[in-house]
Design a protein around this motif. Structure first.
Motif, PDB file in Angstrom:
ATOM      1  N   PHE A 122       0.898  -1.103   0.127  1.00  0.00           N
ATOM      2  CA  PHE A 122      -0.489  -0.263   0.076  1.00  0.00           C
ATOM      3  C   PHE A 122       0.853   1.306   0.238  1.00  0.00           C
ATOM      4  N   SER A 123       1.471   1.470  -1.640  1.00  0.00           N
ATOM      5  CA  SER A 123       2.855   2.937  -1.200  1.00  0.00           C
ATOM      6  C   SER A 123       1.768   3.441  -1.368  1.00  0.00           C
ATOM      7  N   ALA A 124       0.165   4.026  -1.390  1.00  0.00           N
ATOM      8  CA  ALA A 124      -0.286   5.821  -1.667  1.00  0.00           C
ATOM      9  C   ALA A 124       0.089   6.705  -0.631  1.00  0.00           C
ATOM     10  N   ARG A 125       0.652   7.272   0.053  1.00  0.00           N
ATOM     11  CA  ARG A 125       0.579   8.530   1.064  1.00  0.00           C
ATOM     12  C   ARG A 125      -0.095   9.411   1.040  1.00  0.00           C
ATOM     13  N   TYR A 126      -0.926   9.931  -0.433  1.00  0.00           N
ATOM     14  CA  TYR A 126      -1.779  10.723  -0.086  1.00  0.00           C
ATOM     15  C   TYR A 126      -3.026  10.609  -0.806  1.00  0.00           C
ATOM     16  N   MET A 127      -4.224  10.888  -0.385  1.00  0.00           N
ATOM     17  CA  MET A 127      -5.444  10.291  -1.130  1.00  0.00           C
ATOM     18  C   MET A 127      -5.817  12.563  -1.605  1.00  0.00           C
ATOM     19  N   MET A 128      -6.725  12.208  -2.620  1.00  0.00           N
ATOM     20  CA  MET A 128      -7.657  13.035  -3.152  1.00  0.00           C
ATOM     21  C   MET A 128      -8.527  12.690  -3.606  1.00  0.00           C
ATOM     22  N   TYR A 129      -9.794  14.167  -2.997  1.00  0.00           N
ATOM     23  CA  TYR A 129     -11.235  13.986  -3.245  1.00  0.00           C
ATOM     24  C   TYR A 129     -11.689  15.211  -4.329  1.00  0.00           C
ATOM     25  N   SER A 130     -11.445  14.836  -5.457  1.00  0.00           N
ATOM     26  CA  SER A 130     -12.216  16.358  -6.054  1.00  0.00           C
ATOM     27  C   SER A 130     -14.164  15.669  -7.048  1.00  0.00           C
ATOM     28  N   GLU A 131     -14.643  17.554  -6.878  1.00  0.00           N
ATOM     29  CA  GLU A 131     -15.806  17.240  -7.564  1.00  0.00           C
ATOM     30  C   GLU A 131     -15.324  16.538  -9.180  1.00  0.00           C
ATOM     31  N   PHE A 138      -2.043   9.263  -4.516  1.00  0.00           N
ATOM     32  CA  PHE A 138      -0.141   9.423  -4.783  1.00  0.00           C
ATOM     33  C   PHE A 138       0.442   8.808  -3.442  1.00  0.00           C
ATOM     34  N   GLU A 139       1.651   8.223  -4.146  1.00  0.00           N
ATOM     35  CA  GLU A 139       2.723   7.950  -3.519  1.00  0.00           C
ATOM     36  C   GLU A 139       3.931   9.455  -2.793  1.00  0.00           C
ATOM     37  N   ASP A 140       4.130  10.775  -3.403  1.00  0.00           N
ATOM     38  CA  ASP A 140       4.374  12.098  -3.249  1.00  0.00           C
ATOM     39  C   ASP A 140       4.080  12.578  -3.119  1.00  0.00           C
ATOM     40  N   PHE A 141       4.326  13.667  -2.401  1.00  0.00           N
ATOM     41  CA  PHE A 141       3.068  14.921  -2.072  1.00  0.00           C
ATOM     42  C   PHE A 141       3.350  15.705  -3.911  1.00  0.00           C
ATOM     43  N   GLU A 142       5.184  15.800  -4.660  1.00  0.00           N
ATOM     44  CA  GLU A 142       5.119  16.470  -6.042  1.00  0.00           C
ATOM     45  C   GLU A 142       3.988  15.793  -6.450  1.00  0.00           C
ATOM     46  N   GLU A 143       3.538  14.140  -6.632  1.00  0.00           N
ATOM     47  CA  GLU A 143       2.490  14.831  -6.977  1.00  0.00           C
ATOM     48  C   GLU A 143       1.147  14.987  -7.576  1.00  0.00           C
ATOM     49  N   ALA A 145       0.878  17.999  -5.657  1.00  0.00           N
ATOM     50  CA  ALA A 145       1.145  19.300  -6.009  1.00  0.00           C
ATOM     51  C   ALA A 145       0.748  20.195  -7.409  1.00  0.00           C
ATOM     52  N   SER A 146       1.476  18.890  -8.409  1.00  0.00           N
ATOM     53  CA  SER A 146       0.963  19.345  -9.900  1.00  0.00           C
ATOM     54  C   SER A 146      -0.447  18.274 -10.089  1.00  0.00           C
ATOM     55  N   VAL A 147      -0.953  17.779  -9.928  1.00  0.00           N
ATOM     56  CA  VAL A 147      -2.075  18.111 -10.757  1.00  0.00           C
ATOM     57  C   VAL A 147      -3.266  19.078  -9.118  1.00  0.00           C
ATOM     58  N   ILE A 148      -2.706  19.744  -8.104  1.00  0.00           N
ATOM     59  CA  ILE A 148      -3.334  20.396  -7.748  1.00  0.00           C
ATOM     60  C   ILE A 148      -3.028  21.944  -8.604  1.00  0.00           C
ATOM     61  N   THR A 152      -6.313  23.905 -10.610  1.00  0.00           N
ATOM     62  CA  THR A 152      -6.779  25.541  -9.656  1.00  0.00           C
ATOM     63  C   THR A 152      -6.034  26.483 -10.396  1.00  0.00           C
ATOM     64  N   GLY A 153      -4.234  25.969 -11.019  1.00  0.00           N
ATOM     65  CA  GLY A 153      -3.415  27.418 -10.411  1.00  0.00           C
ATOM     66  C   GLY A 153      -2.857  27.628  -9.596  1.00  0.00           C
ATOM     67  N   VAL A 154      -3.186  26.834  -8.579  1.00  0.00           N
ATOM     68  CA  VAL A 154      -2.340  27.244  -7.492  1.00  0.00           C
ATOM     69  C   VAL A 154      -1.125  26.432  -6.944  1.00  0.00           C
ATOM     70  N   GLU A 155      -0.076  27.103  -6.770  1.00  0.00           N
ATOM     71  CA  GLU A 155       1.133  26.765  -6.187  1.00  0.00           C
ATOM     72  C   GLU A 155       1.257  25.835  -5.024  1.00  0.00           C
ATOM     73  N   VAL A 156       1.106  24.797  -4.753  1.00  0.00           N
ATOM     74  CA  VAL A 156       2.222  24.171  -2.952  1.00  0.00           C
ATOM     75  C   VAL A 156       2.631  23.677  -3.314  1.00  0.00           C
ATOM     76  N   ARG A 157       3.557  24.144  -1.900  1.00  0.00           N
ATOM     77  CA  ARG A 157       5.073  23.377  -1.475  1.00  0.00           C
ATOM     78  C   ARG A 157       5.264  21.878  -0.374  1.00  0.00           C
ATOM     79  N   GLN A 158       3.988  22.735  -0.132  1.00  0.00           N
ATOM     80  CA  GLN A 158       3.929  21.409   1.064  1.00  0.00           C
ATOM     81  C   GLN A 158       2.853  20.980   1.479  1.00  0.00           C
ATOM     82  N   PHE A 159       1.998  20.307   2.795  1.00  0.00           N
ATOM     83  CA  PHE A 159       0.823  19.438   2.873  1.00  0.00           C
ATOM     84  C   PHE A 159       0.074  20.291   3.212  1.00  0.00           C
TER      85      PHE A 159
END
Length: 183
Positions: A122-131, A138-143, A145-148, A152-159
């Protein structure tokens, strides 16, 4: 009425132990998929103990899965009330000489957990839900951040910055990101 918790399990060990568990589980769920019935069939000595088992087996794979180094696994999923039935599953694993790995989620109580610290199964470390996109893992936060950024156009650097940075965007749409806790 409870919130429903979904949990995926993988029982890992020697082939003979895993095969015995799979045969016993198949027999138990063919009669009744409720966990209380599975408990009675697999752990009759525990029926007087207070072990949470409110829920059902929602999926049982009908074959063993080779995992590594001659070890195999039995895949099982449950739907339970409020949280995973970890104690029940650990007792089952112990009886059959297996190790259990799991991923559990109950969004209403914001439970997103795994005991697979190495991410072997079970390698996922983040779960994202959107409409618009539904649920993603996702296995890492970079993935994440890329989807966000793409959505959205919003740049997020950390959880820790996700919620405050998306507050304004979420007034028009819906996007949640959860970190999966290692337990």
């Amino acid at each position: 009425m409870p919130n429903w918790c979904s949990t995926d399990y993988l029982f890992v060990g020697a082939t003979e132990n895993a095969r015995r568990l799979l045969v016993d589980l198949e027999q138990a769920v063919s009669v009744d998929c409720w966990l209380v019935s599975v408990r009675k069939a697999l752990l009759p000595e525990s029926c007087d103990m207070d072990i949470p088992c409110r829920g059902e087996v929602s999926y049982l794979d009908d074959e063993l899965h080779e995992v590594s180094n001659g070890l195999v696994g039995v895949r099982l999923s449950t739907v339970t009330a409020w949280c995973a039935c970890e104690e029940l599953m650990q007792r089952i694993a112990d009886k059959y000489g297996l190790h259990t790995y799991y991923y559990t989620e109950e969004p209403g109580m914001e439970i997103f957990q795994t005991n697979d610290a190495e991410g072997l199964f079970f390698s996922a470390r983040y779960m994202m839900y959107s409409e618009g996109r539904g649920c993603g893992y996702f296995e890492d936060f970079e993935e994440v951040a890329s989807v966000i950024r793409e959505m959205t156009g919003v740049e997020v650097r950390q959880f820790e910055d996700v919620e405050p940075m998306l507050a304004e965007w979420n007034t028009h749409s819906f996007l949640q990101v959860h970190e999966i806790e290692i337990v």
